[in-house]
Design an enzyme around this catalytic site. Structure first.
Site, short mmCIF file in Angstrom:
data_model
loop_
_atom_site.label_atom_id
_atom_site.label_comp_id
_atom_site.label_asym_id
_atom_site.label_seq_id
_atom_site.Cartn_x
_atom_site.Cartn_y
_atom_site.Cartn_z
N ASP A 58 102.32 -22.36 -12.67
CA ASP A 58 102.91 -21.68 -14.46
C ASP A 58 102.26 -22.29 -14.91
OD1 ASP A 58 105.36 -20.83 -15.61
OD2 ASP A 58 105.62 -23.06 -16.53
N PHE B 51 112.68 -17.39 -15.48
CA PHE B 51 112.92 -18.98 -14.37
C PHE B 51 113.38 -18.23 -13.52
CE2 PHE B 51 115.13 -22.90 -13.99
CZ PHE B 51 113.90 -24.04 -14.11
P1 5GP Z 1 102.78 -26.56 -14.20
O1 5GP Z 1 102.42 -27.77 -14.33
O2 5GP Z 1 102.49 -24.43 -13.73
O3 5GP Z 1 103.37 -25.59 -15.56
O4 5GP Z 1 104.34 -25.73 -13.55
C1 5GP Z 1 104.78 -26.61 -12.24
C2 5GP Z 1 105.63 -26.77 -12.05
O5 5GP Z 1 107.21 -26.79 -12.50
C3 5GP Z 1 105.94 -25.60 -10.57
O6 5GP Z 1 105.43 -25.88 -9.08
C4 5GP Z 1 107.62 -25.67 -10.42
O7 5GP Z 1 108.28 -27.07 -9.81
C5 5GP Z 1 107.63 -26.19 -12.27
N1 5GP Z 1 108.48 -24.17 -12.56
C6 5GP Z 1 107.60 -23.93 -12.89
N2 5GP Z 1 108.01 -22.10 -13.34
C7 5GP Z 1 109.28 -22.92 -12.42
C8 5GP Z 1 110.45 -21.86 -12.49
O8 5GP Z 1 110.40 -20.38 -13.05
N3 5GP Z 1 111.55 -22.31 -12.06
C9 5GP Z 1 111.76 -23.76 -11.44
N4 5GP Z 1 112.80 -24.40 -11.01
N5 5GP Z 1 110.36 -24.78 -11.36
C10 5GP Z 1 109.43 -24.20 -12.11
#
Ligand code: 5GP
Ligand code: MG
Ligand code: MG
Length: 180
Positions: free
Chosen positions: A105, A154
């Site tokens: 993300d 999401f």
């Molecule tokens: P980042 O550190 O890249 O922002 O996000 C890492 C974590 O956030 C992902 O591995 C995931 O566990 C959670 N995450 C990101 N987008 C989503 C989403 O759309 N839904 C959910 N449930 N978790 C998300």
């Protein structure tokens, strides 16, 4: 916020996921074809369904280990602070590593995990992420292989939760809140 007031719209079917996992496993098996040292590292908890399906499609000897980072908790906000809640059980120095992540993300989690694992001197380190939201990126990081690029929605299902629910859905869907 009322956590029950939402519906889930299917984004990626179980069938499409299965076909993509098979293709990813072929690519990964080809890439690591000469190794007998592969450790597949799943990032808990969101990747548990994906890693289970992926390793069964790999045509390679491998070990499986898990790492848990701090997560959103029950909120939908991402965090720049990444903490390790559960470390690997095994040593990875000199090993070939495949990190398996559910979603990239903002990129903070993956960047932190790659830095941590690289500091332990693996032979090779690659990343396979099921989902990528490139429009959300805040730091420069990319998985070696990605299952699907998705818009800024999401999502839940196939291991991925909203407030710890919906991990058991066979498909991936986006959460849509209903006004009343
Ligand atoms: P980042 O550190 O890249 O922002 O996000 C890492 C974590 O956030 C992902 O591995 C995931 O566990 C959670 N995450 C990101 N987008 C989503 C989403 O759309 N839904 C959910 N449930 N978790 C998300
Ligand atoms: Mg995750
Ligand atoms: Mg989560």
């Amino acid at each position: 916020m009322d956590h029950n007031n939402y519906v889930i719209d299917q984004l990626i079917s179980a069938k499409s996921i299965a076909a993509r996992v098979e293709a990813l496993a072929d690519t990964i098996s080809e890439h690591f074809h000469d190794t007998d040292k592969l450790v597949v590292v799943g990032l808990l908890r969101g990747s548990f369904v994906f890693i289970a399906d992926l390793v069964r499609e790999l045509d390679l000897p491998c070990e499986v280990d898990f790492l848990e980072t701090s997560s959103y908790g029950n909120s939908m906000q991402s965090s720049k602070e990444v903490r390790i809640l559960k470390d690997l059980r095994g040593e990875i120095e000199g090993r070939d590593i495949l990190v398996v992540e559910d979603i990239v993300d903002t990129g903070h989690t993956l960047k932190h995990v790659i830095g941590l694992l690289q500091s332990r001197n693996p032979a090779r380190l690659e990343v396979c992420a099921l989902l990528d939201k490139p429009s959300r990126r805040e730091v420069d990081v990319k998985a070696t292989w990605t299952g699907f690029e998705i818009p800024d929605e999401f999502v839940v299902g196939y291991g991925i939760d909203y407030a710890q629910r919906n991990r058991n859905l066979g498909y991936i869907g986006s959460v849509r809140f209903i006004q009343d």
